[in-house]
Every structure is written in structure tokens, then in C-alpha cells.
Design a protein around this motif. Structure first.
Motif, PDB file in Angstrom:
ATOM      1  N   THR A   1     -17.401 -65.245   0.764  1.00  0.00           N
ATOM      2  CA  THR A   1     -17.980 -65.951   2.113  1.00  0.00           C
ATOM      3  C   THR A   1     -17.923 -67.344   2.086  1.00  0.00           C
ATOM      4  O   THR A   1     -17.591 -68.051   0.852  1.00  0.00           O
ATOM      5  N   TYR A   2     -18.046 -67.819   3.146  1.00  0.00           N
ATOM      6  CA  TYR A   2     -17.917 -69.357   3.262  1.00  0.00           C
ATOM      7  C   TYR A   2     -19.400 -70.085   2.538  1.00  0.00           C
ATOM      8  O   TYR A   2     -19.474 -70.759   1.878  1.00  0.00           O
ATOM      9  N   ASN A   3     -20.361 -69.519   3.025  1.00  0.00           N
ATOM     10  CA  ASN A   3     -21.921 -70.288   2.762  1.00  0.00           C
ATOM     11  C   ASN A   3     -22.770 -69.255   1.841  1.00  0.00           C
ATOM     12  O   ASN A   3     -23.679 -69.632   1.592  1.00  0.00           O
ATOM     13  N   HIS A   4     -22.425 -68.153   1.811  1.00  0.00           N
ATOM     14  CA  HIS A   4     -23.230 -67.233   0.626  1.00  0.00           C
ATOM     15  C   HIS A   4     -24.681 -67.118   1.225  1.00  0.00           C
ATOM     16  O   HIS A   4     -25.403 -67.510   0.437  1.00  0.00           O
TER      17      HIS A   4
ATOM     18  N   HIS B   1     -16.843 -54.367   6.107  1.00  0.00           N
ATOM     19  CA  HIS B   1     -15.655 -53.514   6.060  1.00  0.00           C
ATOM     20  C   HIS B   1     -14.861 -54.011   7.119  1.00  0.00           C
ATOM     21  O   HIS B   1     -13.275 -54.426   6.989  1.00  0.00           O
ATOM     22  N   PRO B   2     -15.143 -53.796   8.435  1.00  0.00           N
ATOM     23  CA  PRO B   2     -14.094 -54.299   9.552  1.00  0.00           C
ATOM     24  C   PRO B   2     -13.630 -55.654   9.418  1.00  0.00           C
ATOM     25  O   PRO B   2     -12.450 -56.081   9.754  1.00  0.00           O
ATOM     26  N   ALA B   3     -14.448 -56.507   8.909  1.00  0.00           N
ATOM     27  CA  ALA B   3     -14.427 -57.999   8.750  1.00  0.00           C
ATOM     28  C   ALA B   3     -13.331 -58.064   7.750  1.00  0.00           C
ATOM     29  O   ALA B   3     -12.360 -58.826   7.632  1.00  0.00           O
ATOM     30  N   ALA B   4     -13.456 -57.442   6.554  1.00  0.00           N
ATOM     31  CA  ALA B   4     -12.618 -57.674   5.491  1.00  0.00           C
ATOM     32  C   ALA B   4     -11.297 -57.240   5.679  1.00  0.00           C
ATOM     33  O   ALA B   4     -10.175 -57.543   5.574  1.00  0.00           O
TER      34      ALA B   4
ATOM     35  N   GLY C   1     -29.758 -64.429   1.510  1.00  0.00           N
ATOM     36  CA  GLY C   1     -31.021 -63.826   1.888  1.00  0.00           C
ATOM     37  C   GLY C   1     -31.321 -63.299   3.107  1.00  0.00           C
ATOM     38  O   GLY C   1     -31.915 -62.348   3.163  1.00  0.00           O
ATOM     39  N   TRP C   2     -30.049 -63.172   4.065  1.00  0.00           N
ATOM     40  CA  TRP C   2     -30.006 -62.612   5.161  1.00  0.00           C
ATOM     41  C   TRP C   2     -28.638 -61.685   5.461  1.00  0.00           C
ATOM     42  O   TRP C   2     -28.610 -61.162   6.603  1.00  0.00           O
ATOM     43  N   TRP C   3     -27.713 -61.832   4.494  1.00  0.00           N
ATOM     44  CA  TRP C   3     -26.669 -61.319   4.386  1.00  0.00           C
ATOM     45  C   TRP C   3     -26.466 -59.630   4.992  1.00  0.00           C
ATOM     46  O   TRP C   3     -25.893 -59.249   5.882  1.00  0.00           O
ATOM     47  N   TRP C   4     -27.611 -58.913   4.435  1.00  0.00           N
ATOM     48  CA  TRP C   4     -27.689 -57.564   4.638  1.00  0.00           C
ATOM     49  C   TRP C   4     -28.081 -57.339   6.012  1.00  0.00           C
ATOM     50  O   TRP C   4     -27.654 -56.215   6.732  1.00  0.00           O
ATOM     51  N   ALA C   5     -28.689 -58.317   7.078  1.00  0.00           N
ATOM     52  CA  ALA C   5     -28.852 -58.014   8.198  1.00  0.00           C
ATOM     53  C   ALA C   5     -28.080 -58.932   9.138  1.00  0.00           C
ATOM     54  O   ALA C   5     -28.121 -58.914  10.378  1.00  0.00           O
TER      55      ALA C   5
ATOM     56  N   ARG D   1     -17.892 -61.612  10.228  1.00  0.00           N
ATOM     57  CA  ARG D   1     -16.596 -61.932  10.557  1.00  0.00           C
ATOM     58  C   ARG D   1     -16.227 -63.358  10.250  1.00  0.00           C
ATOM     59  O   ARG D   1     -15.318 -63.647   9.569  1.00  0.00           O
ATOM     60  N   ARG D   2     -17.182 -64.364  10.904  1.00  0.00           N
ATOM     61  CA  ARG D   2     -16.972 -66.017  10.588  1.00  0.00           C
ATOM     62  C   ARG D   2     -17.008 -66.135   9.100  1.00  0.00           C
ATOM     63  O   ARG D   2     -16.256 -66.827   8.461  1.00  0.00           O
ATOM     64  N   GLU D   3     -18.021 -65.540   8.415  1.00  0.00           N
ATOM     65  CA  GLU D   3     -18.158 -65.773   6.834  1.00  0.00           C
ATOM     66  C   GLU D   3     -17.003 -65.341   6.201  1.00  0.00           C
ATOM     67  O   GLU D   3     -16.686 -66.107   5.365  1.00  0.00           O
ATOM     68  N   VAL D   4     -16.515 -64.251   6.509  1.00  0.00           N
ATOM     69  CA  VAL D   4     -15.467 -63.727   5.820  1.00  0.00           C
ATOM     70  C   VAL D   4     -14.172 -64.470   6.009  1.00  0.00           C
ATOM     71  O   VAL D   4     -13.320 -64.980   5.297  1.00  0.00           O
ATOM     72  N   ALA D   5     -13.808 -64.688   7.269  1.00  0.00           N
ATOM     73  CA  ALA D   5     -12.699 -65.435   7.744  1.00  0.00           C
ATOM     74  C   ALA D   5     -12.754 -67.058   7.294  1.00  0.00           C
ATOM     75  O   ALA D   5     -11.638 -67.542   6.716  1.00  0.00           O
TER      76      ALA D   5
END
Length: 252
Positions: free
Chosen positions: A122-125, A172-175, A128-132, A139-143
Motif C-alpha cells: 500500500t501507499y500509506n499502510h 482482491h478486486p483492487a489487486a 488501523g482502519w484497513w479492515w473497514a 483501490r487508491r492505496e493499491v494503485a
């Protein structure tokens, strides 16, 4: 199997919504609890493949393992880790954070120059809230994480690992849209929180076998990242293991 499970969950949700107006309050409560479980369990349990396939091992006929290192590049730990890897002739994949790649491009290029590989973390790791995290943010974090690596090295990453290994339904859709496979692990020292090297290594070695994927971390408050890596490599080599970069077709 993972995709079939995901489809079953989606079908069950659709059926529950269709029957909702006719159901009693007890049935509605039961359905709501089941729905929440089906959403939360695969999200909060690292490496769970209910939402899609997660690689946790690779096929090999030799005593080989895949060493992965998360949360870099770190100006304090990465240089020392690279020195230790070179000393032991070991290879590793660094799952790097995009914003740190932007500020440590020389370190990222050194990782590749010394024969290791990179993965997107990810871009920002946002652990704390990635699960939600909602789908647009995932999509933005992965891209953005992948773009940071591509900008620094000229090559797109093939692998993605979620913060803390938590994969909600949007991961998974984002990856897949970035053509990155989701990578988990099978041997963890749980060193995301500071721990003595001996404790971390004992935890890892309890799960090591040919084809294992090991996860370590760098950065953070721990002062033992480099020494833990060195002791782990000594232990692995003492038991006849080699740290390799597996071929994509061997991943399971």
C-alpha cells in the motif's frame, strides 16, 4: 476453492436480503449475526482466503523458503538488512510502503541491484482502519503503492500484501486490477510489536518447512530488526534451508 467460497457468501447474502421482509425478528437477528460473521471473519483473520486466493506457500522439492520483509524501505534498518542478506547469500522480497519509497528511492534501487525483489504494501499502510476501508480507498492505496514502485524502479510490482495481512472484500478486486497477486505467509515471528530475537526466531522456526513463506518487519520502534534477521539466517542455514525468490508458477 477460495473463489467458490466467496461466491457462496455473496449468494447467501442475496438470499437473506430477498427473504428479509417475510422473516421474524429472531430470523432477522440470526441472519444479521451470520452476515456480520461472514464479513468480519475473513477480513480480520490474516491470510484467510474467503474473499479470494492468498498465496501462503510455494512448491519446491528442496529445503527452500521465501523470506519476505514488510514496512520498508527504512533508512535505519534496510541498509543493515541488505548487508546481512549479502553476507549469507540469501534473497528476499521487500514489501514496501509507497510513501517511503518516494523518499528512499536510492534504497529501493539498491534492493533490486543486489538481487532482491519488491512487493506492494500500500501507499500509506493504514493498518488501523484497513479492515473497514471502502473500495475506492483500497483501490487508491493499491494503485498508488504500485505506482510509487514503478516510478522509482521502472517496473511494476507483481505481488501485493495487505497491512497486517487483513483482506477485506475490496482487496482482491483492487489487486487484480493492478495485476498483482495477494501474498500472505505461513511462518511469522509476530515481530510487528517489539520482541527479543530469540522469541521471534522460535515462533518462525515452529512453522518452517520447505516452501514456507516467512514474514519479518523493518522500521518501527524495535532495535533488533537487523540482529533478528542475522540470527534467523544462521538458524535457517544451520538446518539446511536456503532463502530464494520462487518462480510465480510455484506459488500456492
Amino acid at each position: 476453492m477460495a473463489l467458490s467460497t466467496r461466491h457462496l457468501i455473496l449468494a447467501a447474502r442475496a438470499a437473506a436480503l430477498a427473504a428479509w421482509p417475510l422473516a421474524s425478528w429472531r430470523t432477522r437477528w440470526s441472519v444479521e449475526m451470520a452476515h456480520n460473521f461472514c464479513w468480519l471473519y475473513p477480513t480480520l483473520r490474516p491470510n484467510c482466503a474467503w474473499h479470494g486466493p492468498v498465496v501462503t506457500r510455494f512448491e519446491t522439492g528442496r529445503r527452500e523458503v521465501w523470506l519476505t520483509i514488510d514496512d520498508g524501505p527504512d533508512p535505519r534498518d534496510t541498509p543493515g538488512m541488505l548487508d546481512v542478506l549479502a553476507k549469507h547469500g540469501a534473497k528476499a522480497t521487500f514489501f514496501v510502503i509507497g510513501r517511503q519509497v518516494d523518499s528512499q528511492r536510492a534504497l529501493v534501487r539498491r534492493i533490486l541491484r543486489e538481487g532482491h525483489s519488491l512487493g506492494n504494501h500500500t501507499y500509506n499502510h493504514p493498518a488501523g482502519w484497513w479492515w473497514a476501508a471502502p473500495r475506492p480507498l483500497v483501490r487508491r492505496e493499491v494503485a498508488w503503492g504500485g505506482k510509487a514502485i514503478e516510478t522509482a524502479t521502472g517496473a511494476k510490482p507483481r505481488w501485493f500484501r495487505s497491512p497486517v495481512g487483513m483482506n477485506n472484500a475490496s482487496v482482491h478486486p483492487a489487486a487484480e486490477s493492478e495485476r498483482q497477486r495477494v501474498i500472505g505467509w505461513s511462518a511469522s515471528g509476530k515481530d510487528g510489536c517489539p520482541a527479543a530475537p530469540t522469541v521471534v526466531i522460535q515462533r518462525i522456526m515452529a512453522s518452517v518447512k520447505p516452501g514456507a513463506i516467512i514474514v519479518l518487519h523493518e522500521g518501527g520502534s524495535s532495535r533488533y530488526r537487523v540482529s533478528t534477521l542475522e540470527r534467523l539466517l544462521e538458524r535457517l542455514q544451520g538446518e539446511g534451508y536456503t532463502c530464494v525468490l520462487p518462480e510465480p508458477e510455484s506459488l500456492r
